[in-house]
Design a protein around this motif. Structure first.
Motif, mmCIF file in Angstrom:
data_model
loop_
_atom_site.group_PDB
_atom_site.id
_atom_site.type_symbol
_atom_site.label_atom_id
_atom_site.label_comp_id
_atom_site.label_asym_id
_atom_site.label_seq_id
_atom_site.Cartn_x
_atom_site.Cartn_y
_atom_site.Cartn_z
ATOM 1 N N VAL A 65 43.526 43.414 24.717
ATOM 2 C CA VAL A 65 43.731 43.502 26.164
ATOM 3 C C VAL A 65 42.347 43.655 26.792
ATOM 4 N N VAL A 66 42.041 42.792 27.766
ATOM 5 C CA VAL A 66 40.702 42.812 28.354
ATOM 6 C C VAL A 66 40.781 43.225 29.825
ATOM 7 N N GLN A 67 40.350 44.462 30.092
ATOM 8 C CA GLN A 67 40.267 44.935 31.469
ATOM 9 C C GLN A 67 38.874 44.570 31.972
ATOM 10 N N CYS A 68 38.787 44.129 33.215
ATOM 11 C CA CYS A 68 37.493 43.612 33.672
ATOM 12 C C CYS A 68 37.258 43.900 35.156
ATOM 13 N N ASP A 69 36.028 44.312 35.477
ATOM 14 C CA ASP A 69 35.647 44.586 36.869
ATOM 15 C C ASP A 69 34.706 43.524 37.440
ATOM 16 N N ALA A 70 34.430 42.487 36.655
ATOM 17 C CA ALA A 70 33.463 41.482 37.112
ATOM 18 C C ALA A 70 34.089 40.517 38.113
ATOM 19 N N ASP A 71 33.245 40.024 39.025
ATOM 20 C CA ASP A 71 33.663 39.000 39.970
ATOM 21 C C ASP A 71 33.666 37.675 39.207
ATOM 22 N N MET A 79 42.369 42.170 35.187
ATOM 23 C CA MET A 79 42.675 41.747 33.816
ATOM 24 C C MET A 79 42.125 40.336 33.612
ATOM 25 N N CYS A 80 41.587 40.097 32.429
ATOM 26 C CA CYS A 80 41.076 38.760 32.134
ATOM 27 C C CYS A 80 42.241 37.832 31.790
ATOM 28 N N SER A 81 42.267 36.663 32.419
ATOM 29 C CA SER A 81 43.388 35.738 32.197
ATOM 30 C C SER A 81 42.988 34.551 31.318
ATOM 31 N N PHE A 97 30.147 36.073 27.944
ATOM 32 C CA PHE A 97 29.460 34.833 28.281
ATOM 33 C C PHE A 97 30.428 33.769 28.808
ATOM 34 N N SER A 98 31.697 34.136 28.953
ATOM 35 C CA SER A 98 32.686 33.188 29.491
ATOM 36 C C SER A 98 32.845 33.375 30.998
ATOM 37 N N ARG A 99 32.124 34.316 31.561
ATOM 38 C CA ARG A 99 32.249 34.595 32.996
ATOM 39 C C ARG A 99 31.888 33.366 33.831
HETATM 40 S S1 SF4 Z 1 35.931 35.716 31.543
HETATM 41 FE FE1 SF4 Z 1 35.644 36.730 33.508
HETATM 42 S S2 SF4 Z 1 37.505 37.984 33.775
HETATM 43 FE FE2 SF4 Z 1 37.348 37.466 31.597
HETATM 44 S S3 SF4 Z 1 36.251 39.196 30.699
HETATM 45 FE FE3 SF4 Z 1 34.728 37.615 31.184
HETATM 46 S S4 SF4 Z 1 33.945 38.189 33.216
HETATM 47 FE FE4 SF4 Z 1 35.880 39.279 32.890
#
Ligand code: SF4
Ligand code: SF4
Length: 103
Positions: A65-71, A79-81, A97-99
Motif C-alpha cells: 500500500v503506497v501512501q503519498c503526499d507528492a503532487d 494514495m498512489c494509483s 522515480f515514477s512521479r
Molecule cells: S507515482 Fe506519484 S503518486 Fe505514486 S508514489 Fe510516486 S509520486 Fe506518489
C-alpha cells in the motif's frame, strides 16, 4: 499494488529489489519515509541477499500500500494509483522515480 520495484542498496525492508514493508509512505518531495537503514549499511544488505535465496514467485506477489503526499498525476486522495512503481536511490535520498508532475 504488486508491481513495486525498489533498488535501494540499504533498507531493512528490501529483499532482492522488492519492498517487504507492507505499507510505505512517500513524502511531498517523493522521498520514501519508510526506509530503515541497516545497522551494517550496504554491505549487510549484500550479505543478507547472498545468504537467502529468493523465492521469486513469492516476491512477485507481495502487495504494497503506497501512501503519498507528492503532487503527482498518479496521486488519488493520498494514495498512489499506479500499477508499477520504481523507487531508487538518488544522490541523497531514496525516491519514487515514477512521479509525474501535473502540467
Ligand atoms: S507515482 Fe506519484 S503518486 Fe505514486 S508514489 Fe510516486 S509520486 Fe506518489
Ligand atoms: S526504501 Fe522504501 S520502498 Fe524501498 S524497500 Fe525500503 S521501505 Fe520499501
Amino acid at each position: 499494488m504488486k508491481g513495486l520495484k525498489c533498488t535501494t542498496n540499504n533498507c531493512e525492508h528490501n529483499d532482492h529489489d522488492h519492498c517487504m514493508a507492507g505499507i510505505i509512505d512517500i513524502s511531498e518531495s517523493a522521498v520514501c519515509k519508510t526506509k530503515l537503514k541497516r545497522e551494517g549499511g550496504t554491505l549487510s544488505q549484500i550479505f543478507a541477499e547472498y545468504e537467502a535465496a529468493p523465492d521469486i514467485e513469492m516476491l512477485e506477489d507481495v502487495e504494497t500500500v503506497v501512501q503519498c503526499d507528492a503532487d503527482c498525476v498518479y496521486n488519488t486522495n493520498r494514495m498512489c494509483s499506479r500499477e508499477n512503481l520504481n523507487i531508487e536511490d538518488s544522490v541523497i535520498r531514496t525516491k519514487c522515480f515514477s512521479r509525474k508532475k501535473p502540467v
